[in-house]
Write a protein that holds these residues in place. Structure first.
Motif, short mmCIF file in Angstrom:
data_model
loop_
_atom_site.label_atom_id
_atom_site.label_comp_id
_atom_site.label_asym_id
_atom_site.label_seq_id
_atom_site.Cartn_x
_atom_site.Cartn_y
_atom_site.Cartn_z
N LEU A 37 19.41 5.84 7.44
CA LEU A 37 18.51 4.89 8.08
C LEU A 37 17.27 5.60 8.64
N ALA A 38 17.48 6.76 9.24
CA ALA A 38 16.35 7.52 9.76
C ALA A 38 15.44 8.00 8.62
N GLY A 39 16.05 8.42 7.51
CA GLY A 39 15.26 8.83 6.36
C GLY A 39 14.43 7.70 5.79
N GLY A 40 15.02 6.51 5.71
CA GLY A 40 14.28 5.34 5.25
C GLY A 40 13.15 4.97 6.18
N MET A 41 13.40 5.09 7.48
CA MET A 41 12.36 4.79 8.46
C MET A 41 11.22 5.80 8.37
N LEU A 42 11.54 7.07 8.21
CA LEU A 42 10.49 8.09 8.07
C LEU A 42 9.66 7.86 6.81
N LEU A 43 10.30 7.46 5.72
CA LEU A 43 9.55 7.16 4.49
C LEU A 43 8.60 5.98 4.71
N GLN A 44 9.05 4.98 5.46
CA GLN A 44 8.19 3.83 5.73
C GLN A 44 7.01 4.22 6.62
N TYR A 45 7.23 5.06 7.62
CA TYR A 45 6.12 5.54 8.45
C TYR A 45 5.15 6.38 7.63
N LEU A 46 5.67 7.19 6.73
CA LEU A 46 4.80 7.98 5.86
C LEU A 46 3.96 7.07 4.96
N LEU A 47 4.57 6.01 4.45
CA LEU A 47 3.83 5.04 3.65
C LEU A 47 2.73 4.40 4.48
N PHE A 48 3.04 4.02 5.70
CA PHE A 48 2.04 3.44 6.59
C PHE A 48 0.89 4.41 6.84
N SER A 49 1.19 5.69 7.09
CA SER A 49 0.11 6.64 7.35
C SER A 49 -0.72 6.90 6.10
N SER A 50 -0.12 6.86 4.92
CA SER A 50 -0.88 7.05 3.67
C SER A 50 -1.83 5.88 3.43
N VAL A 51 -1.35 4.66 3.64
CA VAL A 51 -2.20 3.49 3.46
C VAL A 51 -3.33 3.49 4.50
N THR A 52 -3.01 3.85 5.73
CA THR A 52 -4.03 3.91 6.78
C THR A 52 -5.08 4.97 6.45
N GLU A 53 -4.64 6.11 5.94
CA GLU A 53 -5.59 7.15 5.53
C GLU A 53 -6.51 6.64 4.42
N LEU A 54 -5.97 5.90 3.49
CA LEU A 54 -6.79 5.33 2.41
C LEU A 54 -7.84 4.37 2.96
N ILE A 55 -7.48 3.57 3.93
CA ILE A 55 -8.42 2.64 4.55
C ILE A 55 -9.51 3.40 5.30
N VAL A 56 -9.11 4.39 6.10
CA VAL A 56 -10.08 5.17 6.87
C VAL A 56 -11.05 5.91 5.95
N VAL A 57 -10.54 6.50 4.87
CA VAL A 57 -11.39 7.21 3.93
C VAL A 57 -12.39 6.25 3.28
N SER A 58 -11.95 5.06 2.93
CA SER A 58 -12.88 4.11 2.31
C SER A 58 -13.97 3.68 3.28
N ILE A 59 -13.65 3.54 4.55
CA ILE A 59 -14.66 3.20 5.56
C ILE A 59 -15.67 4.33 5.70
N ILE A 60 -15.18 5.56 5.79
CA ILE A 60 -16.08 6.71 5.94
C ILE A 60 -16.98 6.86 4.72
N VAL A 61 -16.44 6.71 3.53
CA VAL A 61 -17.26 6.82 2.31
C VAL A 61 -18.33 5.74 2.29
N SER A 62 -17.99 4.52 2.69
CA SER A 62 -19.00 3.46 2.68
C SER A 62 -20.11 3.75 3.69
N TRP A 63 -19.77 4.32 4.85
CA TRP A 63 -20.80 4.69 5.82
C TRP A 63 -21.70 5.80 5.28
N ILE A 64 -21.11 6.77 4.62
CA ILE A 64 -21.91 7.88 4.09
C ILE A 64 -22.84 7.40 2.99
N VAL A 65 -22.33 6.54 2.12
CA VAL A 65 -23.18 6.00 1.05
C VAL A 65 -24.33 5.21 1.65
#
Length: 173
Positions: free
Chosen positions: A123-151
């Motif tokens: 259960l802890a392993g599954g929860m950690l995988l879900q948090y890692l998925l959340f942080s990866s998706v959040t990183e993708l969103i933040v990167v897209s915002i930064i790239v749009s500002w730079i452009v």
């Protein structure tokens, strides 16, 4: 030639800081996952071997950290070279985030489907995988915002009368 960052400076600084904090959070979750999966001798997360998500965490974290650091550096003293380098590193980070999100999504769903008992480590392993998925998706969103500002900053006409910095809060019309 100077470039003006669009929108408010405080949001840009906070977004770049969020990217670095996400990197540290992502790496810490990866370290917890690695210790849990190796201590409990879990070999795979459903259909995906455990080394694939853990390898993703180890290889993506430096890209996320460098990308966030370059964005902060480009905000302090924007030059065409810094802005272009930040875009390139942000694109690499975005690719790593998208790839990792796909891997972690498959790992989360297949790992949860294979659990037959309620064992705390699974259960802890599954929860950690879900948090890692959340942080990866959040990183993708933040990167897209930064790239749009730079452009936007690269395509914004620079003022010839005054020196523009990344800290300016208004946008020229």
């Amino acid at each position: 030639m100077h470039w003006r960052w669009p929108q408010r400076a405080n949001r840009r600084k906070e977004t770049s800081a969020v990217q670095i904090i996400l990197t540290l959070f992502h790496y810490a979750l990866g370290a917890l996952s690695a210790s849990l999966f190796f201590e409990e001798d879990i070999k795979n997360t459903g259909d995906i071997p455990i080394l694939l998500p853990l390898g993703y965490i180890v290889w993506s974290s430096p890209f996320f950290l460098i990308s966030g650091s370059m964005a902060i550096s480009a905000q302090k003293k924007p030059t065409r070279y810094k802005l272009t380098s930040t875009i390139v590193m942000s694109i690499f980070s975005g690719c790593f985030s998208a790839f990792g999100s796909i891997i972690l999504c498959f790992a989360c769903f297949s790992y949860a489907a294979e659990m037959k008992e309620y064992v705390w480590s699974q259960l802890a392993g599954g929860m950690l995988l879900q948090y890692l998925l959340f942080s990866s998706v959040t990183e993708l969103i933040v990167v897209s915002i930064i790239v749009s500002w730079i452009v936007q900053a690269l395509h914004h006409p620079a003022s010839k009368e005054e020196t523009l910095t990344a800290g300016d809060s208004e946008v020229q019309s």
